[in-house]
Design a protein around this motif. Structure first.
Motif, PDB file in Angstrom:
ATOM      1  N   LEU A  76       0.829  -1.211   0.000  1.00 35.22           N
ATOM      2  CA  LEU A  76       0.000   0.000   0.000  1.00 35.22           C
ATOM      3  C   LEU A  76       0.862   1.260   0.000  1.00 35.22           C
ATOM      4  O   LEU A  76       0.467   2.293  -0.549  1.00 35.22           O
ATOM      5  CB  LEU A  76      -0.938  -0.007   1.218  1.00 35.22           C
ATOM      6  CG  LEU A  76      -2.112  -0.983   1.141  1.00 35.22           C
ATOM      7  CD1 LEU A  76      -2.788  -1.118   2.494  1.00 35.22           C
ATOM      8  CD2 LEU A  76      -3.138  -0.529   0.091  1.00 35.22           C
ATOM      9  N   SER A  77       2.049   1.174   0.585  1.00 39.91           N
ATOM     10  CA  SER A  77       2.933   2.341   0.642  1.00 39.91           C
ATOM     11  C   SER A  77       3.541   2.668  -0.715  1.00 39.91           C
ATOM     12  O   SER A  77       4.134   3.738  -0.887  1.00 39.91           O
ATOM     13  CB  SER A  77       4.050   2.109   1.666  1.00 39.91           C
ATOM     14  OG  SER A  77       5.005   1.175   1.184  1.00 39.91           O
ATOM     15  N   THR A  78       3.430   1.770  -1.694  1.00 35.54           N
ATOM     16  CA  THR A  78       3.965   2.028  -3.035  1.00 35.54           C
ATOM     17  C   THR A  78       3.033   2.896  -3.866  1.00 35.54           C
ATOM     18  O   THR A  78       3.330   3.191  -5.007  1.00 35.54           O
ATOM     19  CB  THR A  78       4.197   0.714  -3.800  1.00 35.54           C
ATOM     20  OG1 THR A  78       2.936   0.055  -4.020  1.00 35.54           O
ATOM     21  CG2 THR A  78       5.137  -0.211  -3.041  1.00 35.54           C
ATOM     22  N   SER A  79       1.907   3.278  -3.310  1.00 35.48           N
ATOM     23  CA  SER A  79       0.889   4.094  -3.983  1.00 35.48           C
ATOM     24  C   SER A  79       0.175   3.360  -5.115  1.00 35.48           C
ATOM     25  O   SER A  79      -0.429   3.977  -5.994  1.00 35.48           O
ATOM     26  CB  SER A  79       1.460   5.424  -4.499  1.00 35.48           C
ATOM     27  OG  SER A  79       2.319   5.232  -5.604  1.00 35.48           O
TER      28      SER A  79
END
Length: 256
Positions: A41-44
């Motif tokens: 999720l942090s990779t956008s």
């Protein structure tokens, strides 16, 4: 088979290494998504792509641990095929439902269920490798297994814990045998979900397969240790992962 979304090249080996840890945890106690989902999720990436890609890597890792548990004689594919069919159907419906419904209610309920799992695992004398008399029959357990499959397709966190604790508490399986069968049922639910995501084009296949290679490595190591050390290893890790998943979900309430 090119991914429709291009990522920085360094993310592929980095996420593959993350998947090694995830595969190890998932093979022993379930909850590997606790590691991979926040990082993906942090990779956008779009959320639906995260879910589909995570299913690709998860299925790779779960297939290895399932095979190793089967080879160790902990469960039978043929004997548990009807149970797996119920889980498959439930997961298929759950994955279709999440395309149309909100999972907000589950975000409130699941932490309480996971704390219950952790407490049961920690306090119950039955969470060992000794088989006991089943509380309910396999036929009676099938609707519950299908419901857990639905939950896995709809939301997911804690599915392995729910399978393992109900197989121990209701079906009377020893913890290591329950963990082995859990991997088979989890593999089935992953397959059902992945079919839906694949049809909808909601998975990054190159990234998922790279991570899958890492997950398979971690799963091979984790299932080896679990079959060797049994409940002595599985029980504490099950408690830790259940509490970790709870903390992750509760944190999500305040960071949203």
């Amino acid at each position: 088979m090119l991914d429709p979304i291009q990522l920085d090249l360094w993310l592929y080996p980095a996420l593959t290494l993350v998947a090694v840890l995830s595969g190890f945890i998932d093979a022993v106690a379930g909850g590997g998504g606790l590691v991979t989902m926040p990082i993906l999720l942090s990779t956008s990436l779009p959320p639906h792509m995260v879910l589909g890609t995570n299913k690709v890597q998860s299925m790779c890792g779960t297939s290895i641990s399932t095979w190793r548990y089967h080879k160790a004689g902990l469960f039978s594919f043929r004997q548990n095929a009807p149970l797996a069919a119920a889980v498959f159907a439930g997961a298929l419906l759950g994955t279709l439902a999440i395309q149309r419904l909100s999972a907000d209610v589950l975000k409130l309920v699941v932490p309480a269920l996971l704390i219950s799992v952790a407490l049961y695992t920690l306090l119950s004398r039955g969470m060992n490798d000794d088989d006991r008399k089943a509380v309910i029959s396999e036929r009676t357990y099938m609707p519950l297994a299908g419901s857990i499959g639905f939950y896995d397709g709809f939301f997911g966190p804690g599915t392995g814990q729910f399978f393992a604790t109900t197989l121990v508490g209701l079906r009377g399986l020893g913890l290591t045998r329950a963990t082995g069968l859990t991997k088979f049922l989890n593999l089935t639910s992953n397959l059902a979900s992945l079919i839906v995501f694949a049809i909808g084009g909601q998975a990054l296949w190159i990234l998922g397969l790279c991570m899958g290679a890492g997950a398979m490595t971690g799963a091979w190591i984790g299932s080896h240790f679990a079959t060797r050390f049994g409940a002595r290893m599985i029980r504490p890790l099950l408690v830790v992962v259940s509490i970790g998943l709870t903390g992750r979900l509760v944190w999500g309430w305040f960071s949203a």
